[in-house]
Enzyme design. Structure first.
Site, PDB file in Angstrom:
ATOM      1  N   GLY A   6       0.749  -1.293  -0.235  1.00  0.00           N
ATOM      2  CA  GLY A   6      -0.085  -0.224  -0.038  1.00  0.00           C
ATOM      3  C   GLY A   6       1.065   1.341   0.409  1.00  0.00           C
ATOM      4  O   GLY A   6       0.925   2.223  -0.499  1.00  0.00           O
ATOM      5  N   MET A  43       4.995   2.787   2.825  1.00  0.00           N
ATOM      6  CA  MET A  43       5.332   3.087   2.838  1.00  0.00           C
ATOM      7  C   MET A  43       6.010   3.921   3.716  1.00  0.00           C
ATOM      8  O   MET A  43       6.221   5.481   3.529  1.00  0.00           O
ATOM      9  CB  MET A  43       7.533   2.217   1.645  1.00  0.00           C
ATOM     10  CG  MET A  43       8.438   2.631   2.743  1.00  0.00           C
ATOM     11  SD  MET A  43       8.194   1.016   3.652  1.00  0.00           S
ATOM     12  CE  MET A  43       9.020   1.565   5.146  1.00  0.00           C
ATOM     13  N   ASN A  56       8.606   5.738   4.852  1.00  0.00           N
ATOM     14  CA  ASN A  56      10.323   6.089   5.630  1.00  0.00           C
ATOM     15  C   ASN A  56       9.996   7.789   5.558  1.00  0.00           C
ATOM     16  O   ASN A  56      10.114   8.461   4.804  1.00  0.00           O
ATOM     17  CB  ASN A  56      10.568   6.523   3.600  1.00  0.00           C
ATOM     18  CG  ASN A  56      10.594   4.868   2.676  1.00  0.00           C
ATOM     19  OD1 ASN A  56      10.762   4.252   3.199  1.00  0.00           O
ATOM     20  ND2 ASN A  56       9.529   5.295   1.478  1.00  0.00           N
ATOM     21  N   HIS A  93      -2.128   6.214   8.132  1.00  0.00           N
ATOM     22  CA  HIS A  93      -0.660   5.223   8.668  1.00  0.00           C
ATOM     23  C   HIS A  93       0.222   5.134   8.529  1.00  0.00           C
ATOM     24  O   HIS A  93       1.147   5.390   9.328  1.00  0.00           O
ATOM     25  CB  HIS A  93      -1.716   4.106   7.878  1.00  0.00           C
ATOM     26  CG  HIS A  93      -1.119   2.425   8.689  1.00  0.00           C
ATOM     27  ND1 HIS A  93      -1.110   1.466   9.251  1.00  0.00           N
ATOM     28  CD2 HIS A  93       0.208   2.384   7.843  1.00  0.00           C
ATOM     29  CE1 HIS A  93      -0.486   0.864   9.358  1.00  0.00           C
ATOM     30  NE2 HIS A  93       0.979   0.958   8.702  1.00  0.00           N
ATOM     31  N   GLU A  94       0.345   5.383   7.198  1.00  0.00           N
ATOM     32  CA  GLU A  94       1.849   5.711   7.094  1.00  0.00           C
ATOM     33  C   GLU A  94       2.065   7.214   7.805  1.00  0.00           C
ATOM     34  O   GLU A  94       3.341   7.424   8.310  1.00  0.00           O
ATOM     35  CB  GLU A  94       2.547   6.327   5.675  1.00  0.00           C
ATOM     36  CG  GLU A  94       2.042   5.047   4.867  1.00  0.00           C
ATOM     37  CD  GLU A  94       2.301   3.714   5.141  1.00  0.00           C
ATOM     38  OE1 GLU A  94       3.721   3.284   6.031  1.00  0.00           O
ATOM     39  OE2 GLU A  94       1.811   3.150   4.774  1.00  0.00           O
ATOM     40  N   HIS A 150       2.862   6.246  11.886  1.00  0.00           N
ATOM     41  CA  HIS A 150       4.247   5.980  11.322  1.00  0.00           C
ATOM     42  C   HIS A 150       4.965   6.702  12.109  1.00  0.00           C
ATOM     43  O   HIS A 150       6.518   5.829  12.814  1.00  0.00           O
ATOM     44  CB  HIS A 150       4.733   4.768  10.460  1.00  0.00           C
ATOM     45  CG  HIS A 150       4.787   2.849  10.326  1.00  0.00           C
ATOM     46  ND1 HIS A 150       4.354   2.538  11.725  1.00  0.00           N
ATOM     47  CD2 HIS A 150       3.702   2.586   9.414  1.00  0.00           C
ATOM     48  CE1 HIS A 150       4.163   1.185  11.018  1.00  0.00           C
ATOM     49  NE2 HIS A 150       3.611   1.490   9.965  1.00  0.00           N
ATOM     50  N   GLU A 195       3.082  -2.674  12.943  1.00  0.00           N
ATOM     51  CA  GLU A 195       1.828  -2.224  12.675  1.00  0.00           C
ATOM     52  C   GLU A 195       0.913  -2.217  13.020  1.00  0.00           C
ATOM     53  O   GLU A 195      -0.214  -2.024  12.747  1.00  0.00           O
ATOM     54  CB  GLU A 195       2.283  -3.659  11.281  1.00  0.00           C
ATOM     55  CG  GLU A 195       2.999  -3.559  10.247  1.00  0.00           C
ATOM     56  CD  GLU A 195       3.612  -2.095   9.543  1.00  0.00           C
ATOM     57  OE1 GLU A 195       2.197  -1.463   9.736  1.00  0.00           O
ATOM     58  OE2 GLU A 195       4.772  -1.904   9.454  1.00  0.00           O
TER      59      GLU A 195
END
Ligand code: TRP
Ligand code: ZN
Length: 877
Positions: A265, A267, A269, A301-302, A305, A324
């Site tokens: 989906g 990432m 970074n 979500h990203e 993170h 996660e």
């Protein structure tokens, strides 16, 4: 068969890294055919390790030069293995200068540095950084990175990496450079670069603290009309993380880049999130309500993170759910808070329950079953699973259910206070929750260590004289590979009791109507006093634990709950139980060739719900969706996909026929005229309207078909247009013209072409021969994961009645394409391979074909570890 058996890696074998890395300076001379990477890395021996060898990982890269502390190393002074480079007995302080070569344009794995539509992108999680340079590529090695990018200015005008841009300029020969510094220590899996021809939507945004940050969404030229929603979602995410968790964006610049070739989906970074275009690009004419919701969730979500994953990261990949599970929980809460209303929240919760049942429960019951924190793996990419993500999120949610919102927040605060800047374990997270609340959460550990879906069985006893109601809960958990017996889990079971009037009873002196019982033993009895009449129990409210709940409900009790339960999730659940019982009976009737019948009582309950204007349209839609064919399959001893399909179609047709008038009313009453908005209320209306249309098209007549055609042609948004087309496809009417015009209208929109393939792949009439035909279409390619998924996965996973054709042609097709994908992209191939996980549950004739297909794949040449792990686990006993 392969002879060199792949290596299994065990959690118990963890040892700290022998060397730590202080700084990394990377220089890239980017060329699709020959990229040179210069890596200067400052290392020092780790006092926690007694190993003095430097071990670097490397894969598919060519070593050009290696110097240590300024001196070139001779081939005798280091050992290059198949995937490592080792320097034995190294000095305590070592500056390594490593030069390597790689070929991004040939990298079809989409891991490491690769080319998509002529531009450079990276994907380093989990172990892709080693495909860029030699490095201790493990998440507990954290370092500060400086990156110099050099590339042709005309072809790659935009040069991005993590952190802050510190310098840029021109070079001879039409090249240019950009230098980036990321001030935060990070593991190598969070490294990223982009060198591309892109444009961006950007905005300055003021944080609650008053600090101003720069937000950018980068896309290919021509897509700037599809970035608004991603940008809005990013701003909402930043605000929400501040408000709900007190977490601030720690960088001055935050970038999202969309790429068309991507394995997953998106990432996270650091400062440079890279996204599958599917989770960035949207405008009303190309994206559906579901797409919009997906963008909000994945952007959130990203972004989330950044704290749960990046600032606090994982010690090793067995701890993957630490970041996660927690981050999925956070994005779920974000999406729910963005809707705001109680029913809106419940609708998001119902979606989560559906995903668990559809995908996670089967995983937990199959050959790839693993605990939320696995004990071993062959290929880590195979463990980015629904168990680690979605069940992991359920485990996090259970802390909140047990500790309360405030208690959970205290635990989160302590977690960051203790572990900011560290690489930690799931145990560290649990300890923070326990310590912040003075609670004993030792038994809770079993949610991390034991695989399998627990089954909770309830029984009740009412004593009218004493006005005492007793609820006995018992738990068991079926065996999973490597775990024959299980210890009891610590299970929060939220319970309410309904009176005959449909209202909740007060369950204690505080007058609470829902209590959270803590089931910790194999069996426990809970007593409710002052219960004035025999109640209907509403068990596992809000799906308070990821378990199967068994209780011998009567139809009358279920109808009562379906009408009145104050907990919308259980209200929905009662409807699902009613529908499931009927689907199973009808499936048996199909198998026996008996007459098919659906009772009016069930239809009447559906009718009442459909007509209840007091309920949000979104909830009514959820309540009227029948359990999917695969969820029905999970309830059968021996799965018969064709009989299930026939039974479910009969049920849909019958409902459509009996409730025709009501469905037409609902269709008309839920129009959303005016400008399109993806908000939950409008989306809910469209959802109910289009569900009504789908039902009507299950028993179509001219009027209904004309409605569907008109909606298809006059739609002002993709939700309505695509829904109408899907309904037409399933109606059995001639849709060639509609399909053609849809394609012509959208052939330049890759994400819409994906939809076009996908809706055909899952059509009732599409068999293997038709899928093969579709693969000949010029727009089809196996190399772009989204496209491969749109056709192959939609058929193999989304069209069970055709995929499981009695002649085994579906399985042959599957084997052929797992093998083809294996040569291009092992990660994607392994995901397709998982389709056959539960082959032993089908009848013996199908099993014979399935085994042959699995063996064909297992015996293929040059099989990746990814695919090998999946098929060998499927075949093993
Ligand atoms: N960490 C990513 C996420 O959940 C997952 C991911 C993106 C990923 N790309 C990947 C995992 C490639 C494995 C391989 O947000
Ligand atoms: Zn994630």
């Amino acid at each position: 068969m392969r002879t060199d058996s792949p290596q299994t890696i065990y959690r118990k074998d963890y040892t700290p890294p022998s060397y730590l890395v202080e700084t990394v300076e990377l220089g890239f001379d980017l060329d699709p055919a020959r990229t040179i990477v210069a890596n200067r890395v400052t290392m020092r021996h780790n006092p926690d390790s007694d190993n003095h060898d430097i071990v670097l990982h490397g894969e598919d890269i060519e070593l050009v030069a290696l110097r240590m502390n300024g001196v070139a190393l001779n081939p005798g002074e280091y050992i290059v293995g198949t995937s490592t480079l080792t320097i034995k007995a190294a000095p305590l302080n070592a500056v390594l200068e490593i030069e390597t070569l790689c070929v991004p344009q040939d990298n079809t794995t989409l891991s490491g540095l690769y080319v998509s539509n002529g531009s450079f992108y990276t994907q380093c999680e989990a172990e892709g950084f080693r495909r860029i340079t030699y490095f201790p590529d493990r998440p507990d090695v954290m370092a500060v990175y400086t990156v110099m990018l050099r590339a042709d200015k005309e072809k790659f005008p935009v040069l991005l990496s993590n952190g802050n841009l510190v310098e840029e300029g021109d070079l001879p020969d039409g090249r240019h450079y950009a230098k980036w510094e990321d001030p935060f220590r990070k593991p190598s899996y969070l490294f990223a670069l982009v060198a591309a021809r892109l444009v961006c939507q950007e905005e300055r945004y003021t944080l609650q603290s008053g600090r101003e940050v720069l937000l950018q969404v980068w896309v290919e030229d021509g897509n700037l009309d599809k970035t608004d929603y991603a940008m809005q979602s990013l701003k909402n995410s930043i605000r929400w993380d501040e408000e709900r968790w007190g977490l601030e964006l720690d960088l001055d610049r935050f970038m999202i880049v969309a790429v068309g070739d991507f394995n997953m989906g998106a990432m996270e970074n650091k400062g440079l999130n890279i996204f599958n275009t599917k989770f960035v690009l949207a405008n009303p004419s190309t994206a559906t309500d579901v797409d919009y919701a997906g963008i909000e969730a994945v952007v959130g979500h990203e972004y989330f993170h950044n704290w749960t994953g990046n600032r606090v990261t994982c010690r090793d990949w067995f701890q993957l759910s630490l970041k996660e599970g927690l981050t999925v929980f956070r994005d779920q809460e974000f999406s729910a808070d963005m809707i705001g209303t109680a029913t809106g929240r419940a609708v998001t919760r119902i979606d989560q329950v559906r995903t668990l049942r559809q995908a996670q429960f089967p995983e937990d019951a199959g050959p790839m079953a693993h605990p939320v924190r696995p004990d071993s793996f062959v290929e880590i990419n195979n463990f980015y699973t629904v168990t680690v993500y979605e069940k992991g999120a359920e485990v996090v949610r259970m802390y909140q259910t047990l500790l309360g919102r405030d208690g959970f927040r205290k635990g989160m605060d302590l977690y960051f206070e203790r572990h900011d800047g560290q690489a930690v374990t799931c145990d560290d997270f649990r300890a923070a929750m326990a310590d912040a609340n003075g609670r004993d959460l030792d038994q809770f550990e079993r949610w991390y260590s034991q695989a399998g879906t627990p089954i909770v069985t309830a029984s009740t006893k009412y004593d009218a004289e004493q006005q005492v109601y007793e609820l006995t809960l018992a738990q068991r958990c079926p065996p999973t590979p490597g775990q024959q017996t299980k210890q009891p889990f610590h299970i929060p079971v939220a319970v309410g009791l309904l009176g005959a009037d449909g209202f909740d009873m007060a369950l204690n002196l505080e007058g609470e109507t829902t209590v959270v019982l803590e089931l910790k033993e194999a069996q426990q009895t809970f007593r409710f006093e002052g219960i004035k009449e025999a109640p209907t129990p509403s068990l596992l409210r809000d799906f308070s634990a990821p378990v199967v709940l068994e209780y011998p409900y009567t139809d009358d009790e279920l109808v009562h709950l379906f009408r009145h339960d104050s907990d919308p999730v259980n209200r929905w659940e009662a409807g699902q139980r009613l529908a499931m019982a009927r689907l199973l009976r009808l499936t048996a009737a199909v198998q026996q060739g008996a007459e098919l019948e659906l009772d009016y009582g069930f239809i009447a309950a559906q009718r009442a719900l459909l007509l209840d204007d007091g309920l949000d349209a979104a909830f009514r839609e959820q309540a009227l969706i029948l359990p999917s064919e695969s969820v029905v399959a999970d309830q059968m001893e021996v799965v018969d996909p064709r009989a299930i399909h026939e039974a479910r179609q009969f049920m849909r047709r019958t409902i459509a026929t009996v409730l025709r008038a009501e469905l037409l009313t609902a269709y008309a009453a839920n129009e959303t005229p005016g400008e399109y908005s993806p908000d939950a209320i409008s989306a809910g209306k469209r959802g109910l309207k289009n569900l009504a249309l789908a039902y009507l098209c299950a028993a179509p007549d001219d009027h209904v078909l004309e409605l569907a055609h008109r909606q298809f042609e006059e739609a002002t948004n993709m939700t309505d247009r695509a829904s109408a087309l899907v309904s037409l496809i399933h109606s059995g009417a001639d849709v060639d013209g509609a399909l053609q015009s849809f394609y012509q209208q959208f052939e330049r929109e890759a994400l819409v072409v994906d939809k076009w393939f996908s809706m055909q792949a899952s059509a009732q009439t599409t068999d293997v021969a038709r899928v093969r035909e579709l693969m000949q279409h010029p727009a089809f390619t196996l190399k772009t994961p989204n496209r491969a998924r749109s056709l192959l996965f939609s058929f193999c996973n989304g069209n069970p009645a055709q995929f499981h054709a009695p002649d085994g042609s579906g399985y042959e097709f599957w084997a052929e394409h797992v093998i083809k994908l294996n040569a291009l992209n092992p990660q994607v191939a392994a995901r397709l391979a998982r389709t056959m996980d539960r082959w032993r549950r089908y009848d013996p004739a199908l099993q014979t074909h399935m085994r042959a297909a699995l063996e064909k794949v297992a015996g293929a040449q040059k099989l990746s570890n990814d695919v090998l792990e999946v098929v060998s686990k499927a075949l093993s006993n």
